[in-house]
Scaffold this motif. Structure first.
Motif, PDB file in Angstrom:
ATOM      1  N   GLU A  44       0.716  -1.056  -0.075  1.00  0.00           N
ATOM      2  CA  GLU A  44       0.401  -0.284   0.287  1.00  0.00           C
ATOM      3  C   GLU A  44       0.565   1.103  -0.235  1.00  0.00           C
ATOM      4  O   GLU A  44       1.617   1.462   0.806  1.00  0.00           O
ATOM      5  N   ASP A  45       0.648   2.526  -0.624  1.00  0.00           N
ATOM      6  CA  ASP A  45       0.813   3.108  -0.987  1.00  0.00           C
ATOM      7  C   ASP A  45      -0.024   4.417  -0.739  1.00  0.00           C
ATOM      8  O   ASP A  45      -0.019   4.794  -2.390  1.00  0.00           O
ATOM      9  N   GLU A  46       0.065   5.254  -0.062  1.00  0.00           N
ATOM     10  CA  GLU A  46      -1.147   6.359   0.216  1.00  0.00           C
ATOM     11  C   GLU A  46      -1.318   7.262  -0.762  1.00  0.00           C
ATOM     12  O   GLU A  46      -1.875   7.717  -2.526  1.00  0.00           O
ATOM     13  N   THR A  47       0.810   8.113  -0.492  1.00  0.00           N
ATOM     14  CA  THR A  47       0.348   9.162  -1.959  1.00  0.00           C
ATOM     15  C   THR A  47       0.999   8.784  -3.373  1.00  0.00           C
ATOM     16  O   THR A  47       0.585   9.021  -3.600  1.00  0.00           O
ATOM     17  N   ARG A  48       1.322   7.567  -3.506  1.00  0.00           N
ATOM     18  CA  ARG A  48       1.841   7.125  -5.170  1.00  0.00           C
ATOM     19  C   ARG A  48      -0.110   5.822  -5.399  1.00  0.00           C
ATOM     20  O   ARG A  48       0.152   6.275  -6.767  1.00  0.00           O
ATOM     21  N   GLY A  49      -0.389   6.023  -4.441  1.00  0.00           N
ATOM     22  CA  GLY A  49      -1.912   5.925  -5.316  1.00  0.00           C
ATOM     23  C   GLY A  49      -2.021   4.665  -5.672  1.00  0.00           C
ATOM     24  O   GLY A  49      -2.145   3.072  -6.324  1.00  0.00           O
ATOM     25  N   LEU A  50      -1.189   3.726  -4.681  1.00  0.00           N
ATOM     26  CA  LEU A  50      -0.912   1.968  -5.000  1.00  0.00           C
ATOM     27  C   LEU A  50      -1.959   0.687  -3.632  1.00  0.00           C
ATOM     28  O   LEU A  50      -1.773   1.548  -2.743  1.00  0.00           O
ATOM     29  N   THR A  51      -2.324  -0.097  -4.223  1.00  0.00           N
ATOM     30  CA  THR A  51      -3.155  -0.892  -3.618  1.00  0.00           C
ATOM     31  C   THR A  51      -2.455  -2.176  -4.559  1.00  0.00           C
ATOM     32  O   THR A  51      -3.472  -2.361  -5.233  1.00  0.00           O
ATOM     33  N   ALA A  52      -1.856  -3.573  -3.789  1.00  0.00           N
ATOM     34  CA  ALA A  52      -1.788  -3.938  -4.313  1.00  0.00           C
ATOM     35  C   ALA A  52      -1.030  -5.344  -3.980  1.00  0.00           C
ATOM     36  O   ALA A  52      -1.055  -5.110  -2.240  1.00  0.00           O
ATOM     37  N   ILE A  53      -2.163  -6.699  -4.435  1.00  0.00           N
ATOM     38  CA  ILE A  53      -1.605  -7.623  -3.744  1.00  0.00           C
ATOM     39  C   ILE A  53      -0.443  -8.700  -4.673  1.00  0.00           C
ATOM     40  O   ILE A  53      -0.534  -9.017  -6.007  1.00  0.00           O
ATOM     41  N   VAL A  54      -0.044  -8.868  -3.910  1.00  0.00           N
ATOM     42  CA  VAL A  54       0.739 -10.682  -4.775  1.00  0.00           C
ATOM     43  C   VAL A  54       0.910 -11.576  -3.725  1.00  0.00           C
ATOM     44  O   VAL A  54       1.108 -11.762  -2.600  1.00  0.00           O
ATOM     45  N   SER A  55       0.172 -12.342  -5.224  1.00  0.00           N
ATOM     46  CA  SER A  55      -0.216 -13.819  -4.496  1.00  0.00           C
ATOM     47  C   SER A  55       0.443 -15.009  -4.625  1.00  0.00           C
ATOM     48  O   SER A  55       0.769 -15.080  -6.444  1.00  0.00           O
ATOM     49  N   ILE A  56       0.913 -15.556  -4.419  1.00  0.00           N
ATOM     50  CA  ILE A  56       2.002 -16.731  -3.767  1.00  0.00           C
ATOM     51  C   ILE A  56       1.551 -18.070  -4.080  1.00  0.00           C
ATOM     52  O   ILE A  56       1.641 -18.538  -2.177  1.00  0.00           O
ATOM     53  N   HIS A  57       0.912 -18.907  -4.773  1.00  0.00           N
ATOM     54  CA  HIS A  57       0.740 -19.684  -4.085  1.00  0.00           C
ATOM     55  C   HIS A  57       1.790 -21.414  -3.914  1.00  0.00           C
ATOM     56  O   HIS A  57       0.711 -21.697  -2.724  1.00  0.00           O
ATOM     57  N   ASN A  58       2.439 -21.638  -4.834  1.00  0.00           N
ATOM     58  CA  ASN A  58       3.182 -22.866  -4.816  1.00  0.00           C
ATOM     59  C   ASN A  58       4.659 -22.652  -5.579  1.00  0.00           C
ATOM     60  O   ASN A  58       4.498 -22.608  -6.604  1.00  0.00           O
ATOM     61  N   THR A  59       5.278 -22.974  -4.549  1.00  0.00           N
ATOM     62  CA  THR A  59       6.850 -22.663  -5.788  1.00  0.00           C
ATOM     63  C   THR A  59       7.430 -23.882  -5.091  1.00  0.00           C
ATOM     64  O   THR A  59       8.676 -23.934  -4.900  1.00  0.00           O
ATOM     65  N   ALA A  60       6.733 -25.467  -4.921  1.00  0.00           N
ATOM     66  CA  ALA A  60       7.292 -26.632  -5.363  1.00  0.00           C
ATOM     67  C   ALA A  60       8.592 -26.428  -6.309  1.00  0.00           C
ATOM     68  O   ALA A  60       9.027 -27.107  -6.092  1.00  0.00           O
ATOM     69  N   LEU A  61       7.811 -25.953  -7.914  1.00  0.00           N
ATOM     70  CA  LEU A  61       8.721 -26.520  -8.550  1.00  0.00           C
ATOM     71  C   LEU A  61       9.748 -25.457  -8.950  1.00  0.00           C
ATOM     72  O   LEU A  61       9.793 -24.895 -10.223  1.00  0.00           O
ATOM     73  N   GLY A  62       9.107 -24.014  -8.724  1.00  0.00           N
ATOM     74  CA  GLY A  62      10.666 -22.847  -8.688  1.00  0.00           C
ATOM     75  C   GLY A  62       9.234 -21.735  -8.016  1.00  0.00           C
ATOM     76  O   GLY A  62       8.530 -21.924  -7.281  1.00  0.00           O
ATOM     77  N   PRO A  63       9.856 -20.550  -8.048  1.00  0.00           N
ATOM     78  CA  PRO A  63       9.987 -19.140  -7.659  1.00  0.00           C
ATOM     79  C   PRO A  63       8.763 -18.925  -8.519  1.00  0.00           C
ATOM     80  O   PRO A  63       8.832 -19.623  -9.579  1.00  0.00           O
ATOM     81  N   ALA A 362      -5.538 -32.867 -12.201  1.00  0.00           N
ATOM     82  CA  ALA A 362      -4.652 -34.272 -12.013  1.00  0.00           C
ATOM     83  C   ALA A 362      -3.192 -34.486 -12.992  1.00  0.00           C
ATOM     84  O   ALA A 362      -2.654 -34.779 -11.077  1.00  0.00           O
ATOM     85  N   MET A 363      -2.731 -34.231 -13.511  1.00  0.00           N
ATOM     86  CA  MET A 363      -2.094 -33.817 -14.238  1.00  0.00           C
ATOM     87  C   MET A 363      -0.811 -33.283 -13.564  1.00  0.00           C
ATOM     88  O   MET A 363       0.216 -33.231 -13.333  1.00  0.00           O
ATOM     89  N   ALA A 364      -1.539 -32.033 -13.331  1.00  0.00           N
ATOM     90  CA  ALA A 364      -0.336 -31.026 -12.783  1.00  0.00           C
ATOM     91  C   ALA A 364      -0.536 -31.319 -11.148  1.00  0.00           C
ATOM     92  O   ALA A 364       0.877 -31.000 -10.808  1.00  0.00           O
ATOM     93  N   GLU A 365      -1.515 -31.738 -11.079  1.00  0.00           N
ATOM     94  CA  GLU A 365      -1.338 -32.189  -9.116  1.00  0.00           C
ATOM     95  C   GLU A 365      -0.074 -33.256  -9.267  1.00  0.00           C
ATOM     96  O   GLU A 365       0.724 -33.482  -8.428  1.00  0.00           O
ATOM     97  N   GLU A 366      -0.032 -34.723  -9.847  1.00  0.00           N
ATOM     98  CA  GLU A 366       1.124 -35.583 -10.259  1.00  0.00           C
ATOM     99  C   GLU A 366       2.738 -35.053 -10.041  1.00  0.00           C
ATOM    100  O   GLU A 366       2.936 -35.098  -9.589  1.00  0.00           O
ATOM    101  N   ARG A 367       2.793 -33.588 -10.926  1.00  0.00           N
ATOM    102  CA  ARG A 367       4.182 -33.620 -11.147  1.00  0.00           C
ATOM    103  C   ARG A 367       4.184 -32.748 -10.099  1.00  0.00           C
ATOM    104  O   ARG A 367       5.583 -32.947  -9.525  1.00  0.00           O
ATOM    105  N   ILE A 368       3.585 -31.619  -9.641  1.00  0.00           N
ATOM    106  CA  ILE A 368       3.860 -30.974  -8.444  1.00  0.00           C
ATOM    107  C   ILE A 368       4.122 -31.954  -7.405  1.00  0.00           C
ATOM    108  O   ILE A 368       5.290 -31.982  -6.016  1.00  0.00           O
ATOM    109  N   GLY A 369       3.184 -33.018  -6.701  1.00  0.00           N
ATOM    110  CA  GLY A 369       3.712 -34.229  -6.080  1.00  0.00           C
ATOM    111  C   GLY A 369       5.050 -34.849  -6.638  1.00  0.00           C
ATOM    112  O   GLY A 369       5.071 -34.684  -5.123  1.00  0.00           O
ATOM    113  N   ALA A 371       7.517 -33.307  -7.306  1.00  0.00           N
ATOM    114  CA  ALA A 371       8.755 -32.712  -6.957  1.00  0.00           C
ATOM    115  C   ALA A 371       8.718 -32.299  -5.200  1.00  0.00           C
ATOM    116  O   ALA A 371       9.470 -32.442  -5.368  1.00  0.00           O
ATOM    117  N   CYS A 372       7.866 -32.637  -4.708  1.00  0.00           N
ATOM    118  CA  CYS A 372       7.703 -32.613  -3.017  1.00  0.00           C
ATOM    119  C   CYS A 372       8.626 -33.622  -2.419  1.00  0.00           C
ATOM    120  O   CYS A 372       8.712 -33.771  -1.724  1.00  0.00           O
TER     121      CYS A 372
END
Ligand SMILES: NC(=O)c1ccc[n+]([C@@H]2O[C@H](COP(=O)([O-])OP(=O)(O)OC[C@H]3O[C@@H](n4cnc5c(N)ncnc54)[C@H](O)[C@@H]3O)[C@@H](O)[C@H]2O)c1
Length: 374
Positions: A44-63, A362-369, A371-372
């Motif tokens: 948040e930056d009131e002066t410069r008018g920013l309200t930003a959300i950065v949402s990081i779900h899962n980094t098992a495979l990388g950043p 299911a295919m995506a979860e297999e690969r993430i699984g 990696a985990c």
């Protein structure tokens, strides 16, 4: 790199900065879209008018990697829900495309036409820098190539620029989507030709427009809608397209519907009125809820899972971050495999009697699984 719930506060690198960053993971966990996100940051930056959300779900495979959306959501929770849903989709997109990245996304709550200023983007660049490699970003709805270039000049964690990068990823997304459209046609109708078919395209922005160019060039007849009337008028002239209201394009009689605007276009309310039996487009989060795919199957509607068909842009920006350097030919070869992945999903869904998005997940979860477990 930071790990789940390890860090509670981050400080901008500029000491005199007016930017305030807060870890809102616990607040986000109260929303149904949360799905175990690792971190959610509010800048948040009131002066410069920013309200930003950065949402990081899962980094098992990388950043985490995913674009930044600038959109005037009605409420903060709407913006937060959008960010959460989008970053979760990026986790699956990266996994299915075989990329060494996790899922992340950012939403700046603002009208991109009237509220996006250099000062706001300056504050956002400070937020990205403070995240210190946890999150890489680039273009999305409301954030242009020029904006990405502006951010890249201030922080290295930006991809898809023309200042040392591979440029706007949208044409690559459109190519992958076009090839995906053909794969869906081939599966449903037995031929991958678009010639003479009626194709409805919602959203005529970077990706939608580029997709229309390809469809028009190969002889499709287009029905289009955009809330921006100028854009719709231009499409009428450029592609001899029929223009309809955005609210009615979902019901327009067509061989295929390509959503290329915002999400949640497929819901229990809209699905019974769909005018096409194939849905294949670039928009993220086309299903209002994952379960809504269950309403598509009984109606015989073939759905190309959004994060599979629209992965071209991700493949392109991820290649830019490759330690060996960007290789355009390798990117194109990878994008040309999107139809193969889709065909596999369509066939498996048919054989197992399950929705296509269940198979993709299911295919995506297999690969993430895997990696985990490694
Ligand atoms: N740009 C990419 O490389 C990329 C990659 C993957 C997914 N996507 C997704 O594809 C979609 C389009 O992205 P883009 O980069 O072309 O965005 P864009 O901002 O360039 O274009 C979006 C267009 O949709 C229109 N629009 C918004 N709401 C609408 C509505 N209700 N009805 C009709 N039109 C509407 C806007 O006026 C605009 O013309 C988004 O969902 C985005 O997340 C984009």
């Amino acid at each position: 790199m930071l790990h789940a719930h390890e860090a509670r506060t981050l400080r901008p690198q500029k000491t005199a900065s007016t930017l305030k960053m807060t870890d809102i993971t616990e607040r986000a966990a109260r929303l149904s879209a949360f799905d175990g996100h690792e971190h959610v940051w509010l800048g948040e930056d009131e002066t410069r008018g920013l309200t930003a959300i950065v949402s990081i779900h899962n980094t098992a495979l990388g950043p985490a990697l995913g674009g930044t959306r600038v959109w005037p959501h009605a409420t903060f929770d709407d913006a937060l829900t959008d960010a959460l849903r989008l970053s979760r989709g990026m986790t699956f997109k990266s996994a299915i495309a075989g990329m060494p990245f996790g899922g992340g996304k950012a939403v700046i709550k603002a009208d991109p036409k009237t509220e996006k200023t250099p000062a706001m983007l300056e504050a956002y660049a400070e937020m990205l820098a403070a995240l210190n490699g946890q999150y890489y970003t680039g273009e999305d709805v409301g954030l242009t190539l020029a904006d990405a270039n502006f951010l890249r000049e201030r922080t290295p964690n930006v991809s898809g620029t023309t200042t040392g990068g591979s440029g706007n990823p949208s044409p690559v997304t459109a190519l992958g989507t076009f090839l995906g459209v053909k794969a869906a046609l081939k599966h449903a109708l037995g031929s991958n030709s678009v010639k003479g078919l009626r194709i409805a395209v919602q959203g005529l922005g970077s990706v939608g427009w580029s997709l229309c160019e390809r469809l028009h060039a190969e002889g499709a007849s287009l029905i289009v809608a955009d809330i921006d009337e100028t854009r719709a008028r231009q499409a009428k002239e450029a592609f001899a397209a029929d223009v309809v209201e955005s609210a009615t394009i979902v019901t327009a009689e067509a061989d295929l519907f390509a959503p290329c605007a915002l999400g949640a276009v497929l819901s229990k309310d809209t699905i019974p009125h769909l005018g096409a039996k194939i849905v294949a487009g670039a928009a993220n989060n086309q299903l209002a809820r994952h379960e809504d795919a269950g309403h598509l199957m009984p109606r015989g509607v073939l759905y190309a899972p959004d994060y599979v068909i629209n992965a071209g842009g991700l493949i392109n920006v991820a290649a830019e971050l490759d330690a060996d350097g960007y290789d355009r030919e390798a990117v194109m070869a990878h994008v040309r495999r999107i139809p193969e992945t889709l065909t596999h999903i369509f066939e498996r869904a048919h054989a197992e009697g399950r929705p296509t998005n269940d198979i993709a997940q299911a295919m995506a979860e297999e690969r993430i699984g895997r990696a985990c477990a490694a």
